[in-house]
Design an enzyme around this catalytic site. Structure first.
Site, PDB file in Angstrom:
ATOM      1  N   ASP A  73       0.816  -1.209   0.000  1.00 42.31           N
ATOM      2  CA  ASP A  73       0.000   0.000   0.000  1.00 42.31           C
ATOM      3  C   ASP A  73       0.856   1.268   0.000  1.00 42.31           C
ATOM      4  O   ASP A  73       0.464   2.292  -0.564  1.00 42.31           O
ATOM      5  CB  ASP A  73      -0.936   0.007   1.212  1.00 42.31           C
ATOM      6  N   GLY A  74       2.031   1.214   0.636  1.00 45.48           N
ATOM      7  CA  GLY A  74       2.905   2.381   0.644  1.00 45.48           C
ATOM      8  C   GLY A  74       3.365   2.753  -0.759  1.00 45.48           C
ATOM      9  O   GLY A  74       3.403   3.938  -1.121  1.00 45.48           O
ATOM     10  N   HIS A 157       3.195  12.157  26.929  1.00 44.06           N
ATOM     11  CA  HIS A 157       3.167  13.067  28.074  1.00 44.06           C
ATOM     12  C   HIS A 157       3.903  14.366  27.758  1.00 44.06           C
ATOM     13  O   HIS A 157       5.035  14.366  27.281  1.00 44.06           O
ATOM     14  CB  HIS A 157       3.810  12.390  29.290  1.00 44.06           C
ATOM     15  N   TYR A 191      -3.880   3.863   9.370  1.00 45.27           N
ATOM     16  CA  TYR A 191      -3.560   4.561  10.621  1.00 45.27           C
ATOM     17  C   TYR A 191      -4.810   4.746  11.478  1.00 45.27           C
ATOM     18  O   TYR A 191      -4.771   4.635  12.711  1.00 45.27           O
ATOM     19  CB  TYR A 191      -2.936   5.907  10.269  1.00 45.27           C
TER      20      TYR A 191
END
Length: 283
Positions: A73-74, A157, A191
């Site tokens: 797919d990339g 964080h 993603y």
């Protein structure tokens, strides 16, 4: 007519198939060009050197009548960026692929059949899939087939930003998050899925909004494909907007990013992918 070929870099199977395909296409009287990386790889290998056709940057593949992507797919996303509205046919080399429908053993005959169809009728048999356009103040990114990501400079964080998301001028969510992802149904398996967004069938006319480490706990949302999505990024030193994981724009908050359906879809050529068969490979 001209066929463009983009093969997965550092993949001997992809280059071998590209070499075979170049030889077969010459017998159809079609001109063949490959991207510069593929040309270099073919030229460096004695067994493939004779097959090297003309080369061109990927960004010039839109001048072809058909573009063939060989790899995963990339590779397809890379080729599609340069193909523009030119039909693109994807050959899948074995990994999970939701954009590449053709098995390598069927690739040569499938591509030749499509070329002969174009030569006979003047057009390819295609299916249009929407792409996303991300833009801001005096800038825009190249269209994304899978997703657009808007996020703070870093995740985790101490990172992230305050994100306000509007859908057609109505506020959907507001608060601190690593970022927000807007995906097409085609990109829902990429993603978006890793960020716990929903799977959406590629035939659904919608866009998916998924928060990334969203402190508000806002659930993902599927909206109409023609919706305008605005992401306001504040309370961060910097941020980034990324199209299909490759093309990025650094921004300085406060920044207002608009994501909407691009004017030009991608046109998929060749037999359609069975979505549910492909899903089995995710298990």
């Amino acid at each position: 007519m001209t066929v463009g070929i983009v093969a997965q870099r550092d993949n001997d199977r992809a280059m071998s198939l590209a070499s075979t395909l170049c030889d077969r296409l010459r017998a159809t009287s079609a001109a063949v060009v490959v991207d510069e990386t593929t040309a270099g790889a073919l030229g460096d290998h004695d067994a493939w050197e004779a097959a090297v056709p003309d080369s061109a940057p990927v960004d010039e593949m839109s001048a072809c009548n058909l573009v063939v992507s060989i790899g995963g797919d990339g590779t397809f996303l890379y080729a599609a960026r340069g193909a523009g509205s030119t039909p693109i046919l994807g050959v899948n080399l074995g990994e999970v692929g939701f954009l590449n429908a053709i098995a390598p053993e069927e690739a040569v005959e499938t591509v030749v059949a499509e070329v002969e169809h174009i030569q006979k009728t003047g057009s390819a048999r295609t299916r249009a899939k929407p792409r996303l356009q991300a833009s801001g103040d005096n800038w825009e990114l190249s269209p994304a087939l899978n997703e657009v990501v808007v996020q703070g400079e870093r995740r985790g964080h101490g990172g992230g930003a305050t994100v306000d998301v509007y859908v057609d001028d109505s506020l959907y969510t507001s608060g601190h998050a690593d970022g927000v992802l807007v995906a097409t149904p085609t990109g829902s398996t990429a993603y978006n899925l890793s960020e716990r967004g929903p799977l959406v069938h590629p035939d659904v006319a919608g866009l998916i909004i998924t928060g990334m480490a969203d402190e508000m706990g806002t659930p993902p949302l599927v909206v109409d494909v023609d919706s305008e999505i605005v992401v306001e990024l504040t309370d961060a030193d910097s941020g980034v907007v990324v199209s299909d994981g490759r093309v990025r724009k650094d921004v300085v908050p406060p920044e207002r990013i608009t994501v909407s359906r691009a004017g030009e879809p991608v046109r998929l050529a060749g037999p359609p992918l069975d979505f549910f068969t492909a899903l089995d490979k995710l298990a």
